[in-house]
Design an enzyme around this catalytic site. Structure first.
Site, PDB file in Angstrom:
ATOM      1  N   THR A 117       1.670  -4.333   4.284  1.00 55.06           N
ATOM      2  CA  THR A 117       1.492  -4.597   5.716  1.00 55.06           C
ATOM      3  C   THR A 117       0.928  -5.988   6.005  1.00 55.06           C
ATOM      4  O   THR A 117       1.058  -6.491   7.111  1.00 55.06           O
ATOM      5  CB  THR A 117       0.560  -3.537   6.344  1.00 55.06           C
ATOM      6  OG1 THR A 117      -0.698  -3.582   5.665  1.00 55.06           O
ATOM      7  CG2 THR A 117       1.157  -2.150   6.270  1.00 55.06           C
ATOM      8  N   ASP A 118       0.288  -6.610   5.001  1.00 58.49           N
ATOM      9  CA  ASP A 118      -0.417  -7.864   5.270  1.00 58.49           C
ATOM     10  C   ASP A 118       0.485  -8.982   5.793  1.00 58.49           C
ATOM     11  O   ASP A 118       0.090  -9.744   6.673  1.00 58.49           O
ATOM     12  CB  ASP A 118      -1.130  -8.349   3.998  1.00 58.49           C
ATOM     13  CG  ASP A 118      -2.371  -7.528   3.684  1.00 58.49           C
ATOM     14  OD1 ASP A 118      -2.688  -6.609   4.469  1.00 58.49           O
ATOM     15  OD2 ASP A 118      -3.012  -7.794   2.644  1.00 58.49           O
ATOM     16  N   TYR A 153      -8.116   1.166  -3.430  1.00 54.10           N
ATOM     17  CA  TYR A 153      -6.992   1.637  -4.237  1.00 54.10           C
ATOM     18  C   TYR A 153      -6.278   0.418  -4.776  1.00 54.10           C
ATOM     19  O   TYR A 153      -6.551  -0.712  -4.379  1.00 54.10           O
ATOM     20  CB  TYR A 153      -6.021   2.457  -3.369  1.00 54.10           C
ATOM     21  CG  TYR A 153      -5.543   1.675  -2.181  1.00 54.10           C
ATOM     22  CD1 TYR A 153      -6.235   1.706  -0.968  1.00 54.10           C
ATOM     23  CD2 TYR A 153      -4.427   0.850  -2.270  1.00 54.10           C
ATOM     24  CE1 TYR A 153      -5.822   0.948   0.114  1.00 54.10           C
ATOM     25  CE2 TYR A 153      -4.008   0.085  -1.179  1.00 54.10           C
ATOM     26  CZ  TYR A 153      -4.711   0.145   0.005  1.00 54.10           C
ATOM     27  OH  TYR A 153      -4.321  -0.607   1.075  1.00 54.10           O
ATOM     28  N   GLU A 202      -4.378 -29.605  27.985  1.00 57.03           N
ATOM     29  CA  GLU A 202      -5.646 -30.228  27.574  1.00 57.03           C
ATOM     30  C   GLU A 202      -5.416 -31.406  26.635  1.00 57.03           C
ATOM     31  O   GLU A 202      -6.258 -32.280  26.502  1.00 57.03           O
ATOM     32  CB  GLU A 202      -6.471 -29.189  26.817  1.00 57.03           C
ATOM     33  CG  GLU A 202      -7.593 -28.578  27.607  1.00 57.03           C
ATOM     34  CD  GLU A 202      -8.416 -27.674  26.722  1.00 57.03           C
ATOM     35  OE1 GLU A 202      -9.419 -28.146  26.155  1.00 57.03           O
ATOM     36  OE2 GLU A 202      -8.030 -26.493  26.583  1.00 57.03           O
ATOM     37  N   THR A 252       0.817  -1.216   0.000  1.00 58.29           N
ATOM     38  CA  THR A 252       0.000   0.000   0.000  1.00 58.29           C
ATOM     39  C   THR A 252       0.845   1.258   0.000  1.00 58.29           C
ATOM     40  O   THR A 252       0.448   2.288  -0.538  1.00 58.29           O
ATOM     41  CB  THR A 252      -0.942  -0.014   1.222  1.00 58.29           C
ATOM     42  OG1 THR A 252      -1.873  -1.061   1.028  1.00 58.29           O
ATOM     43  CG2 THR A 252      -1.692   1.282   1.402  1.00 58.29           C
ATOM     44  N   LYS A 257      -0.036  -7.568  12.752  1.00 58.96           N
ATOM     45  CA  LYS A 257      -1.053  -6.652  12.213  1.00 58.96           C
ATOM     46  C   LYS A 257      -2.397  -7.014  12.845  1.00 58.96           C
ATOM     47  O   LYS A 257      -2.823  -8.164  12.772  1.00 58.96           O
ATOM     48  CB  LYS A 257      -1.120  -6.783  10.690  1.00 58.96           C
ATOM     49  CG  LYS A 257      -2.085  -5.810  10.034  1.00 58.96           C
ATOM     50  CD  LYS A 257      -2.044  -5.870   8.510  1.00 58.96           C
ATOM     51  CE  LYS A 257      -3.052  -4.901   7.917  1.00 58.96           C
ATOM     52  NZ  LYS A 257      -3.049  -4.878   6.449  1.00 58.96           N
TER      53      LYS A 257
HETATM   54  C1  SIN Z   1      -0.937  -3.049   2.745  1.00 58.25           C
HETATM   55  O1  SIN Z   1       0.184  -2.852   2.336  1.00 58.25           O
HETATM   56  O2  SIN Z   1      -1.381  -2.378   3.717  1.00 58.25           O
HETATM   57  C2  SIN Z   1      -1.873  -4.076   2.200  1.00 58.25           C
HETATM   58  C3  SIN Z   1      -1.431  -4.708   0.950  1.00 58.25           C
HETATM   59  C4  SIN Z   1      -0.163  -5.475   1.101  1.00 58.25           C
HETATM   60  O3  SIN Z   1       0.086  -6.084   2.134  1.00 58.25           O
HETATM   61  O4  SIN Z   1       0.610  -5.497   0.139  1.00 58.25           O
END
Ligand code: SIN
Length: 374
Positions: free
Chosen positions: A138-139, A72, A331, A58, A211
């Site tokens: 971020t993923d 986007y 467990e 992103t 995340k």
């Molecule tokens: C992001 O970057 O926030 C989402 C898409 C990705 O992980 O490439």
């Protein structure tokens, strides 16, 4: 040819100005080709040299309007353009960009992960590179960063960052995250702390960060809190990573050309044992069972999970809750079933660690102690 031009001009009694103009043309055209673009922007020797590797995500995304905060296309803008949008970085470091991929981070696989890790390792060995920054979606940032944290053999700062909003959005977070990453990468205090993740003014250890939101700018959290903060162009550290990383691990990226296949099975109400069997039949070496609560295994799934182990896969029980350690022989009968448990790593981080551990051993007792160690 350019040389001939000058000689001809001299022979024709051309003006001095003409000769100088030709010399200038030669310098502009040939110096960058021979010496590289850095010759034009001379380095400030008082500042660290940072390479910024672009992978997409992103932070490299673009929407059709500034109001597109969540709708986007990611991985569109080249890293050099992202760098050019933050000229303030020049006040803390000499930076140059390198584009390795232009992908959404959901598309990372072992091949891409290893390519990135090998490139980072090569750059870290160069005496004129002081730190690395990686812009990343971020993923899966938490997985790539954990992998690098466990395998890079250097104490130079490696700082990863992303953005929750594309650069075209109102209140885009990428430029400040990148500037803050440069501040952290340039700080002598960042040395020897393992791979760091900078998001939303916070500095996290790659081991702990995850995340926690699909949309919010404040998406990245560490179970035990961040290591520090960035305030007004200065990095402040308050804690140290307790678990072994980088130079102190037995995993060396330069020795790793491929990774054993490890899959994750996510548990839920009304599972199908056949689905578990189908995943195990794909030829993996390990399976992370993301169980409910304390890594619990449903009574009607037990036989299927035992069969996965009997078929040769190392079975690791993890928890889908998002925090807490999985208690061995609590467990579930781990000793009897020859199952392993995670410490506190979430299933995706446990998957990354298990794939490295399986390069070293298939003995479940040793695997257990390595999962506890990291
Ligand atoms: C992001 O970057 O926030 C989402 C898409 C990705 O992980 O490439």
């Amino acid at each position: 040819m350019a040389w001939k031009l000058i000689v001809n001009q001299c022979g024709n009694h051309a003006s001095r100005r003409g000769i100088l103009a030709n010399l200038l043309t030669i310098a502009i055209v040939f110096v960058p080709i021979v010496f590289g673009p850095e010759m034009i922007h001379a380095r400030d020797v008082t500042k660290p040299n940072i390479v910024i590797i672009g992978t997409g995500g992103t932070i490299a995304g673009a929407g059709s309007s500034a109001a597109n905060i969540s709708a986007y296309e990611s991985a569109k803008v080249a890293v050099d353009k992202i760098i050019a949008a933050v000229p303030e970085m020049g006040q803390v470091a000499n930076v140059r960009g390198e584009q390795i991929f232009q992908i959404g981070s959901e598309s990372f696989n072992d091949e891409r992960l290893l390519k990135l890790a090998h490139r980072v390792s090569d750059l870290l060995k160069q005496p004129d590179v002081d730190s690395i920054i990686i812009t990343h979606g971020t993923d899966t940032l938490e997985e790539t960063s954990y992998f690098l944290n466990l395998t890079l053999k250097s104490d130079k700062p490696v700082v990863m960052l992303g953005a929750m909003r594309p650069g075209t959005a109102l209140s885009a977070d990428g430029p400040l995250n990148l500037y803050n990453a440069a501040v952290v990468a340039a700080s002598p205090e960042s040395k020897g702390k393992g791979v760091l993740v900078v998001m939303n003014d916070e500095i996290h250890s790659a081991r702990d960060v995850t995340k926690t939101s699909s949309l919010k700018v404040d998406a990245f959290h560490s179970l035990y809190g961040p290591l520090g903060l960035i305030v007004e162009s200065k990095a402040y550290f308050y804690r140290l990573p307790a678990r072994a990383h980088t130079l102190a691990t037995e995993f060396d990226i330069d020795q790793i050309q491929a990774l054993p296949k490890v899959d994750v099975f996510y548990s839920h109400v009304n599972m199908d044992p056949a689905a578990l069997g189908a995943i195990a039949a794909l030829g993996g070496k390990g399976l992370i069972y993301a169980g409910t609560g304390n890594g619990a295994v449903a009574d009607y799934m037990e036989d299927a999970l035992k069969r996965v182990r009997a078929g040769g896969d190392v079975v690791v029980r993890a928890t889908r809750t998002g925090s807490g350690i999985v208690v061995r022989n609590g467990e579930e009968k781990d000793d009897e079933n020859d199952w392993v448990v995670t410490a506190d790593q979430n299933p995706q981080k446990a998957r990354m660690l298990l794939s490295l551990v399986l390069l070293k051993t298939t003995d479940t007792k040793e695997i257990q102690s390595l999962l506890y160690k990291y």
